[in-house]
Motif scaffolding. Structure first.
Motif, mmCIF file in Angstrom:
data_model
loop_
_atom_site.group_PDB
_atom_site.id
_atom_site.type_symbol
_atom_site.label_atom_id
_atom_site.label_comp_id
_atom_site.label_asym_id
_atom_site.label_seq_id
_atom_site.Cartn_x
_atom_site.Cartn_y
_atom_site.Cartn_z
ATOM 1 N N TYR A 43 -17.583 3.474 1.993
ATOM 2 C CA TYR A 43 -17.539 2.699 0.836
ATOM 3 C C TYR A 43 -16.150 2.117 0.453
ATOM 4 N N TYR A 44 -14.989 2.911 0.467
ATOM 5 C CA TYR A 44 -13.649 2.580 0.339
ATOM 6 C C TYR A 44 -13.302 1.408 1.209
ATOM 7 N N LEU A 45 -13.475 1.756 2.786
ATOM 8 C CA LEU A 45 -13.066 0.658 3.563
ATOM 9 C C LEU A 45 -13.680 -0.700 3.460
ATOM 10 N N ASN A 46 -15.057 -0.689 3.069
ATOM 11 C CA ASN A 46 -15.710 -2.149 2.919
ATOM 12 C C ASN A 46 -15.227 -2.589 1.613
ATOM 13 N N GLN A 47 -14.861 -2.001 0.821
ATOM 14 C CA GLN A 47 -14.357 -2.288 -0.446
ATOM 15 C C GLN A 47 -13.017 -3.021 -0.260
ATOM 16 N N TRP A 48 -12.369 -2.274 0.525
ATOM 17 C CA TRP A 48 -10.870 -2.947 1.154
ATOM 18 C C TRP A 48 -11.225 -4.423 1.783
ATOM 19 N N MET A 49 -12.056 -4.517 2.839
ATOM 20 C CA MET A 49 -12.188 -5.535 3.588
ATOM 21 C C MET A 49 -12.879 -6.583 2.761
ATOM 22 N N GLN A 55 -10.527 -9.986 8.650
ATOM 23 C CA GLN A 55 -9.553 -10.596 9.403
ATOM 24 C C GLN A 55 -9.304 -9.538 10.697
ATOM 25 N N ASP A 56 -8.239 -9.962 11.696
ATOM 26 C CA ASP A 56 -7.536 -9.144 12.572
ATOM 27 C C ASP A 56 -7.156 -7.740 12.190
ATOM 28 N N VAL A 57 -7.445 -6.684 12.632
ATOM 29 C CA VAL A 57 -7.169 -5.354 11.957
ATOM 30 C C VAL A 57 -5.497 -5.391 12.258
ATOM 31 N N ALA A 58 -5.144 -5.812 13.441
ATOM 32 C CA ALA A 58 -3.739 -5.752 13.881
ATOM 33 C C ALA A 58 -2.802 -6.541 13.001
ATOM 34 N N LYS A 59 -3.403 -7.340 12.282
ATOM 35 C CA LYS A 59 -2.331 -8.250 11.246
ATOM 36 C C LYS A 59 -1.939 -7.714 10.140
ATOM 37 N N ILE A 60 -2.726 -6.483 9.694
ATOM 38 C CA ILE A 60 -2.499 -5.762 8.352
ATOM 39 C C ILE A 60 -0.929 -4.853 8.533
ATOM 40 N N ILE A 61 -0.066 -5.226 7.512
ATOM 41 C CA ILE A 61 1.215 -4.658 7.609
ATOM 42 C C ILE A 61 1.219 -3.768 6.189
ATOM 43 N N SER A 62 2.249 -2.899 6.154
ATOM 44 C CA SER A 62 2.364 -2.053 4.903
ATOM 45 C C SER A 62 2.130 -2.666 3.541
ATOM 46 N N SER A 63 2.780 -3.632 3.470
ATOM 47 C CA SER A 63 2.706 -4.416 2.131
ATOM 48 C C SER A 63 1.311 -4.993 1.749
ATOM 49 N N ASN A 67 0.153 -3.511 -1.921
ATOM 50 C CA ASN A 67 -0.336 -4.593 -2.561
ATOM 51 C C ASN A 67 -1.988 -4.295 -3.123
ATOM 52 N N TYR A 68 -2.812 -3.901 -2.253
ATOM 53 C CA TYR A 68 -4.119 -3.672 -2.330
ATOM 54 C C TYR A 68 -4.230 -2.456 -3.370
ATOM 55 N N LEU A 69 -3.469 -1.428 -3.107
ATOM 56 C CA LEU A 69 -3.319 -0.042 -4.023
ATOM 57 C C LEU A 69 -3.042 -0.592 -5.298
ATOM 58 N N ALA A 70 -1.988 -1.206 -5.532
ATOM 59 C CA ALA A 70 -1.590 -1.988 -6.751
ATOM 60 C C ALA A 70 -2.312 -2.563 -7.557
ATOM 61 N N TRP A 71 -3.124 -3.474 -6.812
ATOM 62 C CA TRP A 71 -4.192 -4.291 -7.196
ATOM 63 C C TRP A 71 -5.300 -3.366 -7.874
ATOM 64 N N SER A 92 -9.131 9.167 -7.813
ATOM 65 C CA SER A 92 -10.176 8.071 -7.264
ATOM 66 C C SER A 92 -9.269 7.186 -6.376
ATOM 67 N N LEU A 93 -7.811 6.770 -6.974
ATOM 68 C CA LEU A 93 -6.914 5.956 -6.267
ATOM 69 C C LEU A 93 -6.511 6.674 -5.116
ATOM 70 N N ARG A 94 -6.253 7.978 -4.988
ATOM 71 C CA ARG A 94 -5.675 8.744 -3.815
ATOM 72 C C ARG A 94 -6.716 8.847 -2.853
ATOM 73 N N ASN A 95 -8.068 8.845 -3.110
ATOM 74 C CA ASN A 95 -9.087 8.636 -2.145
ATOM 75 C C ASN A 95 -9.193 7.262 -1.385
ATOM 76 N N VAL A 96 -8.820 6.302 -2.290
ATOM 77 C CA VAL A 96 -8.932 5.223 -1.407
ATOM 78 C C VAL A 96 -7.792 5.236 -0.560
ATOM 79 N N TYR A 97 -6.539 5.603 -0.911
ATOM 80 C CA TYR A 97 -5.347 5.626 0.139
ATOM 81 C C TYR A 97 -5.710 6.681 1.274
#
Length: 337
Positions: A43-49, A55-63, A67-71, A92-97
């Motif tokens: 659920y959480y990963l599909n929500q993030w995607m 996109q290419d999973v290797a292009k994701i960086i820490s920011s 930014n997603y967690l802040a959103w 719930s936010l920690r579960n996303v992390y």
């Protein structure tokens, strides 16, 4: 690490987020995680995607993750069945992390990709106040298991009747209280998992046992709880079938987390006790065990915790000194090596 560095170092390897999520979930199922945990990750990963694109999973960086967690913390409006659009809770936010961290930890191990989640500080959340039952609460719940609510008609005096499921419900309450089992673990028990002579209760390894993380263990029932379980099984036609579920609900079906939760909640309503749920029995078992002289290390084993963190929390409530407990148990000190 910037995007250009990532794109050059992983030029020959491309993996979409959707394919990576699919592989990650299959790996976690094979690893023996509970279906509930796998569903939560999905659920959480599909929500993030869906938010950042496939996109290419290797292009994701820490920011990107920050930014997603802040959103999620400030702008995301959860869609709840009751129409409530309050922001996500800190838990719930920690579960996303946790889902994102587990996902990228797996990618790092499987494909040697950088782990952007390593650089992110986990969202903090306040520790919930642990609630337990009093002895009087348990006595009321047992009475609620056995008798119906008091009734009165115009023709006769007030009366109560013995409930058809009295033996079963009493056995469930006493088993939860005496073992500290999680709801799914109790629902997964079969007749052969419980030795009514010794009180040994076998929480099986793997998904079938319902244990968190698929890690089985052994816990125990006392004499009173054993008698209650025996009395209940004696009334069932399949009570001596080793493979039969230990507890069955309406229609002779095994209990699941939801049906067990509903049963326990209704017992609480009948007993006029608030906040009654299966996990509260686990808390009560842990606190009472420590206050009765049990040690934290045995409690950790009985509860199936991977670390002492939660047990320390119980110990603080029970006012038990973990340091003293370790001092008493230390073989190096006690053997005077």
């Amino acid at each position: 690490m910037n995007r250009s560095t990532l794109s050059s170092s992983n030029k020959k390897f491309t993996l979409s987020i959707s394919k990576a999520i699919d592989g990650f979930l299959k790996f976690k199922v094979a690893e023996g995680l509970s279906q509930r945990t796998v569903d939560s990750y999905e659920y959480y990963l599909n929500q993030w995607m869906n938010h950042i694109g496939d996109q290419d999973v290797a292009k994701i960086i820490s920011s990107d993750l920050t930014n997603y967690l802040a959103w999620m913390r400030t702008e995301y409006k959860p869609k709840r069945w009751n129409g409530n659009e309050d922001p996500l809770s800190a838990k719930s936010l920690r579960n996303v992390y946790i889902a994102l961290r587990a996902f990228y930890t797996w990618l790092n191990k499987e494909f040697n990709l950088p782990n952007p989640a390593k650089e992110i500080t986990p969202p903090k959340f306040p520790q919930h106040v642990i609630q337990t039952f009093s002895k009087e609460d348990i006595e009321k719940l047992i009475k609620a298991c056995i008798y119906s609510r008091e009734a009165q008609t115009e023709q006769r005096h007030k009366f109560v009747m013995r409930r058809p499921s009295a033996n079963r419900d009493q056995a469930i309450v006493l088993t939860l209280l005496d073992t500290g089992l999680r709801a799914t673990e109790l629902c997964s028990l079969t007749v052969e998992d419980v030795d009514l002579k010794t009180g040994k209760v076998n929480v099986r390894h793997g998904v079938g046992g319902g244990a968190k993380g698929g890690k089985g263990r052994v816990t125990y029932l006392g004499k009173v709880a054993r008698k209650a379980v025996w009395r209940y099984l004696a009334t069932r036609e399949d009570g001596s079938d080793p493979k039969a579920p230990l507890f069955i609900s309406a229609g002779d079906r095994p209990f699941n987390r939801d049906s067990l939760r509903i049963l326990i909640r209704r017992l609480g309503e009948r007993a006029q006790i608030t906040h009654v749920h299966p996990h509260k029995f686990r808390h009560t078992f842990a606190i009472t065990y420590l206050r009765s002289g049990g040690d934290v290390f045995t409690l950790q084993s009985l509860l199936g915790h991977g670390s002492l963190d939660m047990v320390r929390h119980y110990a603080q409530i029970a006012e038990v000194d973990v340091e003293n407990a370790h001092r008493k148990a230390s073989p190096v000190d006690n053997w005077r090596l």
